[in-house]
Design a protein around this motif. Structure first.
Motif, PDB file in Angstrom:
ATOM      1  N   ILE B 160       0.840  -1.204   0.000  1.00 43.85           N
ATOM      2  CA  ILE B 160       0.000   0.000   0.000  1.00 43.85           C
ATOM      3  C   ILE B 160       0.872   1.249   0.000  1.00 43.85           C
ATOM      4  N   ILE B 181      -1.577   0.394  -8.742  1.00 43.81           N
ATOM      5  CA  ILE B 181      -1.862  -0.940  -8.205  1.00 43.81           C
ATOM      6  C   ILE B 181      -1.287  -2.016  -9.114  1.00 43.81           C
ATOM      7  N   GLU B 242      -7.257  -8.527  -4.192  1.00 49.05           N
ATOM      8  CA  GLU B 242      -6.308  -7.604  -3.553  1.00 49.05           C
ATOM      9  C   GLU B 242      -6.354  -6.235  -4.218  1.00 49.05           C
ATOM     10  N   GLU B 246      -7.073  -2.692  -2.508  1.00 50.03           N
ATOM     11  CA  GLU B 246      -6.112  -1.589  -2.568  1.00 50.03           C
ATOM     12  C   GLU B 246      -6.725  -0.348  -3.199  1.00 50.03           C
TER      13      GLU B 246
END
Lengths: 333, 313, 522
Positions: B160, B181, B242, B246
């Motif tokens: 992150i 990302i 994921e 994110e």
């Protein structure tokens, strides 16, 4: 083992250099930092002078070289916003992040392993299903939402915990360091400690949720796998009681992969702290980094990112070494 | 968030989340039948009820996203001040926000954003990761070394934090969030592909292909890639969940989509202001994220089990 | 193995019960002899620096106001000045100003206060030596030509030109407060973290992002403050801060969210003080490029935005509808001004007339955070405007940037319009009209680059006239033209709101929004 250790440590050098380059680029790729530094009324001459002073006209490699040299001297620059040294800002904040992360880690390890063991030992029981459903939710919920939900239940509805912050305002703590909890614990300031713990509970739970879930799943599957193996069967065949088999023989080996996960989760927790600290206004490095980005305070952003990355790299090193050490089956050529 | 299946820096090809990762890698060697075994996989998957329900949950999301204009009771950005901050009721099942916009409609439209970010950022990561991983594993030598060191460096940042740093450089916005990302997750794919290729490279049929003079590219695309599909499919599924998490996190930090676009993370971020006066604003977008991620996780775990030949039929 | 686990568990249980036991016992041994009066004031963000020469933000000024004194200060409830560190002054011509300083005043570090100290403070902000971060120096002190020390307690300023609001400037919280020269020399660049003034409170500690603690200065020339300690606590979320107040964890707060007003007013243990704020919240047009170089288009957009509804719902009635650039509480406000009223149909017709029958697409620069003049933040206001303009066919792209970058963007030429506002520093209309709308300020804060020679003339004249009635007439004329030209959409004036526990007394909202706490008791 020694060979592996040396090689592994040497490998840090390129990684750390790369990290510093990446962090450097975060600042260097800004369109024009002088505009932000000088404010909106800067004259063209002032901008030019500052560019010269900051060396922004030099080739980028020269700038990077200078950056690394300064880093080597521990100089992280000064915040554009507050003008105080970045190292001072970070030093005031990092202990808060450390305490939060450690608390979350402890919570995740204890709860995760215990839940995992119970789950494995009583496979297909109600406890097992509960744990596994909880674990599934744990890995699927965004930290910040969990945080908000905790706040709305425990702070807004039930009013049993404070909403945010580190410590109630106006409390004369007499604490000298930033490691509030550790200091309060060792100097026996129980009232202060109690207040600190009340503030810590929700952030720690929110931050730990994901890791707890993962550790529980890991412990469970690892236990189940080990239990099926020959030496466990042998132990059983020897007529040892189930307890002894489970806790003495199975657990020890089952926890080996769990150790790695725990190490890796420390890194994850550092990242998660960014979100948790933002939700709970926790005065750590994570909320500092977010605020710095919102203020376009790039030296501060760089400092925070560099610190966390460096810590992360060293934790990974430690994990690898510990793993190589506890698992004799692994040989590193 | 993304750190879940990360491996420690500086351990080329090493899988450290031992059990899960070992399974990921294990898929490669044994499913040499390639995609022909899809039927077996499907049969296993069908019996995996959790995985199926996860898949269904995900399909619901896709359905909502695709048909949002027909499903949503109101346009997502239609403001109506006199009706602002109404708790859930018959006309507004999830209530209204501070502009009097219908939360349900915004949650439905939010599915579009999440799906878009999930698919595109995973797409970016997949293309870059497979390319780099294949190059690294197949060519070896200094190319391998450089690529893998680069991956190590990227893995030295918590996911992150790396995404935020990239956003700091690129500036906020949906496209940049997808890029950030995507980039952050490249190493995960690169490592899987590289590891798999290393283990397949020496197999007879690849040697044979080489012997009859197939070109490098042909060997990679015809013979090697189909054989590493299984771990990539699993990774892609979990990677999408994921990525969605994110993206929501970036939105929450105010770095994602720009207003007035409905996005779950940004909706949560704004709900903080109303945590006392309108707590339902924080409830529903969070539920939506959790349901989506849960669905993908269940499906991904099921896929992994189904694709794992070591598990008994 | 098993026994080890047991021991560990037992130990853990023991520690826990010990901790619980001690925590409960604590209140019994708590009573300490002198109960200190601690006032906790919570706000939305931390100060940036406590060096008044370096700051530009209200959160820093808020704390500085209570640490430092100026030569003159505002009266408790107006922007008229009264003596502070200077006991008296005279200026025969508006150019030369002589101040007679208060004697026997010491800085918190023991340094004596005198004319040399004043000169030091002005000199370090002089154009040739000041650092770029002294953003207010030019605005506050830029008209000073030279400073002379006549004797230890007399100082004389000579201005470059007659400047009517000079005294008001010296009372400002930014750049004008007097700091200890010894401390500035001692701490250098870090002075902002070690402030030393002569004021009512002495700096004690600063836990970043948490609290700033000040203690009462018993030797203050104005008398010892009523409370012993003053804590400025940071609580980011408005709603959370309100809750802390309702729960009694804090004594006072500002930055009251319109959304929380009802909740606060409903609680009998808490009171809310409101006063019209000296600010303007507006949307500026880039008048130097299409489409807003056309007055008709500006007028159309002004007519397409339902400002009344914004004030009623977005600000929930806690802002006043603006009728021009000046807030009603400011001297020089003209109640009869008539800005363009909400009329979407009329707006469409005007747009067609101006050659945009199908509307157009525009970029609107905005900012994410709440500001004193806009308690809901720029993005929310932007979204509301976006929705209104969509109804007349104008598509608005919001370009939201962090505050400092937003300011830099506004100073540039990007975008077609921008959201911003202004909080008055000194209670003079010059402080709004000249710096925000005079053609010469296009390089400064006149981000719209509005330049009407007629207006420029009137504003310059008003600046150099000392007769109040004449100035008033000039400002009225200027405002009428400005409202007709519509370089801005005049949206609202936020109310200043401070909420506190019932037992807190002695607080008044100051027109400059400054927070003065030496008279506050609890």
């Amino acid at each position: 083992m020694l060979n592996y250790t040396i090689r592994r440590v040497l490998m840090l050098v390129p990684v750390l250099l790369g990290v510093s380059l990446g962090v450097f680029l975060v600042g260097a790729l800004q369109a024009d930092p002088t505009r932000i530094m000088l404010g909106q009324h800067a004259t063209a001459e002032a901008v030019a002078a500052l560019r010269e002073e900051l060396g922004l006209n030099d080739p980028i490699l020269v700038q990077y070289g200078r950056y690394v040299l300064r880093l080597a001297q521990g100089d992280l620059g000064r915040s554009w916003l507050t003008h105080s040294p970045v190292s001072v800002e970070i030093k005031a904040r990092f202990p808060h992040t450390v305490e939060l992360t450690l608390a979350a880690m402890a919570l995740a390890v204890v709860v995760g392993i215990v839940a995992g063991i119970i789950s494995a030992v009583r496979q297909y029981s109600v406890a097992d299903y509960t744990t596994m459903v909880g674990a599934l939710l744990g890995v699927s919920m965004p930290i910040f939402w969990l945080g908000l939900m905790l706040i709305s239940v425990f702070a807004v509805e039930l009013r049993v915990l404070p909403v945010s912050g580190r410590l109630a305002a106006g409390v004369e703590t007499g604490l000298r360091s930033e490691f509030y909890i550790l200091e309060a614990l060792f100097t026996g300031k129980w009232a202060v400690l109690w207040d600190l713990i009340k503030h810590l509970i929700m952030p720690a739970v929110a931050l730990a949720a994901y890791s707890t879930a993962l550790i529980a799943r890991m412990t469970r599957s690892s236990m189940l796998e080990v239990v099926r193996q020959d030496y466990v069967r042998t132990a059983r065949a020897k007529g040892l009681s189930e307890r002894v088999v489970i806790y003495k023989h199975a657990l020890k080996n089952a926890l080996i992969p769990v150790v790695t996960v725990i190490g890796l989760q420390t890194g994850y927790l550092l990242g998660g702290a960014v979100l948790t600290e933002t939700v709970f206004s926790w005065p750590g490095v994570g909320s500092l980094a977010v605020a710095a980005i919102q203020n376009s305070d790039y030296p501060l952003v760089q400092g925070c990112v560099l610190l966390v990355a460096a810590v992360f790299v060293f934790i990974n090193l430690a994990v690898d070494l510990v793993y190589a050490w506890i698992d004799p089956r692994i040989h590193y050529a | 968030m993304g750190a879940r299946r990360r491996v420690p820096a500086g351990k080329p090809g090493g899988e450290s989340e031992a059990v899960l990762a070992a399974r990921d890698a294990g898929l490669t060697q044994k499913t040499t039948g390639g995609l022909e075994s899809l039927r077996i996989v499907w049969r296993r998957l069908k019996r995996h009820r959790l995985a199926l329900s996860g898949f269904v949950l995900f399909l619901v999301l896709v359905f909502l996203a695709l048909f949002a204009p027909w499903i949503a009771p109101y346009p997502p950005n239609q403001t109506d001040f006199p009706r602002s901050l109404k708790p859930p009721c018959r006309e507004h099942l999830m209530g209204t926000d501070e502009f009097g916009r219908d939360v349900l409609s915004r949650v439905i439209y939010g599915a579009r954003m999440s799906l878009q970010v999930g698919v595109i950022s995973v797409g970016i990561a997949l293309v870059l990761g497979v390319f780099l991983g294949a190059l690294s594993g197949y060519v070896g030598g200094w190319v391998d070394n450089i690529i893998m060191r680069l991956m190590d460096i990227m893995l030295a940042f918590p996911a992150i934090l790396l995404a935020i740093s990239i956003m700091a450089v690129l500036g906020p916005g949906l496209t940049n969030a997808m890029i950030a990302i995507g980039i952050v997750t490249v190493p995960q794919y690169a490592r899987i592909v590289r590891g798999s290729i290393l283990s397949i490279k020496e197999h007879e049929y690849v040697e044979a292909a080489r012997a009859i003079g197939c070109s490098q590219g042909k060997i990679i695309f015809r013979h090697i890639l189909p054989n590493i599909m299984a771990p990539i499919i699993v990774r892609t599924t979990l990677g999408t969940s994921e990525a969605i998490l994110e993206a929501a996190a970036l939105g929450f930090l105010g770095l994602g989509v720009q207003p007035p676009t409905a996005e779950w993370g940004a909706m949560l971020s704004r709900a903080q202001r109303y945590i006392y006066t309108a707590p339902y604003l924080a409830t529903f977008p969070g539920l939506a994220i959790t349901a989506t991620v849960l669905g993908l996780n269940l499906f991904g775990d099921g896929l992994r089990d189904a694709l794992d030949p070591r598990l008994k039929e | 193995m098993r026994s080890k686990w047991l021991v560990a568990l037992l130990a853990a249980a023991l520690v826990l019960s010990l901790m619980a036991g001690c925590a409960k016992k604590q209140p019994a041994e708590a009573p300490k002899p002198p109960p200190e009066k601690i006032l906790v004031f919570a706000r939305g963000s931390d100060s940036v620096s406590l060096d008044p020469a370096m700051i530009v933000d209200g959160e820093s000024a808020k704390v500085c106001n209570n640490i430092y004194d100026n030569l003159v200060r505002y009266k408790a409830d107006s922007t008229e000045v009264e003596p502070a560190l200077a006991e008296s002054w005279e200026s025969p011509d508006g150019i030369v100003w002589t101040f007679h300083l208060r004697k026997n005043v010491k800085f918190h570090d023991g340094t004596p206060f005198n004319a040399q100290a004043v000169k030091f403070n002005i000199d370090r902000q002089a154009p040739d030596v000041r650092v770029p971060d002294m953003a207010y120096a030019d605005f506050t002190l830029g008209m000073i030509d030279k400073v002379e020390v006549i004797d230890d307690y007399t100082i004389r300023f000579t201005l470059k030109y007659p400047y009517a609001p000079f005294l008001l400037n010296l009372a400002m919280g930014l750049s004008a407060p007097i700091c200890s020269p010894t401390a500035i020399q001692k701490y250098g660049a870090d002075y902002g973290m070690h402030p030393v003034g002569t004021g009512p409170f002495i700096f004690e500690r600063w836990d970043k992002e948490q609290q700033i603690v000040l203690k009462a200065n018993p030797e203050w020339w104005g008398g010892k403050p009523k409370v012993d300690k003053l804590v400025f606590k940071v609580t980011k979320e408005n709603a959370v801060r309100a809750n802390e107040l309702l729960a009694g964890e804090i004594d006072m707060m500002d930055g009251v969210d319109p959304n929380d007003v009802q909740r606060i007013q409903a609680d009998p243990n808490v009171k809310l003080i409101q006063a019209p704020g000296m600010n303007i919240n507006y949307m500026g047009f880039r008048v130097f490029k299409p489409p807003f170089n056309n007055q008709k288009v500006r007028q159309a957009v002004s007519m397409a935005i339902d400002r009344k509804t914004l004030v009623e719902h977005l600000y929930q009635g806690n802002s006043l509808l603006a009728n021009g650039p000046l807030p009603p509480c400011l001297w020089g406000y003209v109640p009869e001004l008539k800005p363009y009223d909400y009329d979407p149909e009329g707006a469409k017709a005007l747009l067609a007339e101006a050659g945009y029958p199908n509307g157009f697409t525009m970029d609107l620069l905005c900012y994410p955070n709440p500001r004193g003049y806009n308690p809901v933040g720029g993005e929310r206001l932007g979204e509301a405007i976006q929705a209104d303009l969509a109804k007349v066919g104008i598509k608005v792209n919001l370009v939201s940037k962090a505050w400092k970058e937003h300011l830099a963007a506004c100073a540039g030429t990007d975008g077609h319009a921008y959201l911003i506002g202004w909080m008055g520093d000194n209670g003079d209309p010059d402080n709004f009209l000249y710096i925000l709308l005079h053609g010469s300020q296009s390089e400064g804060m006149n981000y719209s680059h509005y330049a009407n020679p007629q207006v420029d003339d009137l504003l310059t004249k008003a600046q150099q006239t000392s007769n109040a009635d004449e100035r008033l007439a000039l400002y009225k004329q200027a405002q009428e033209i400005i409202v007709r030209d519509a370089p801005w959409v005049f949206i609202s004036h936020a109310m200043d709101m401070v909420a506190m526990r019932k037992n807190v007394t002695g607080f008044k909202i100051h027109p400059t929004s400054s927070i003065f706490l030496w008279n506050v008791d609890k």
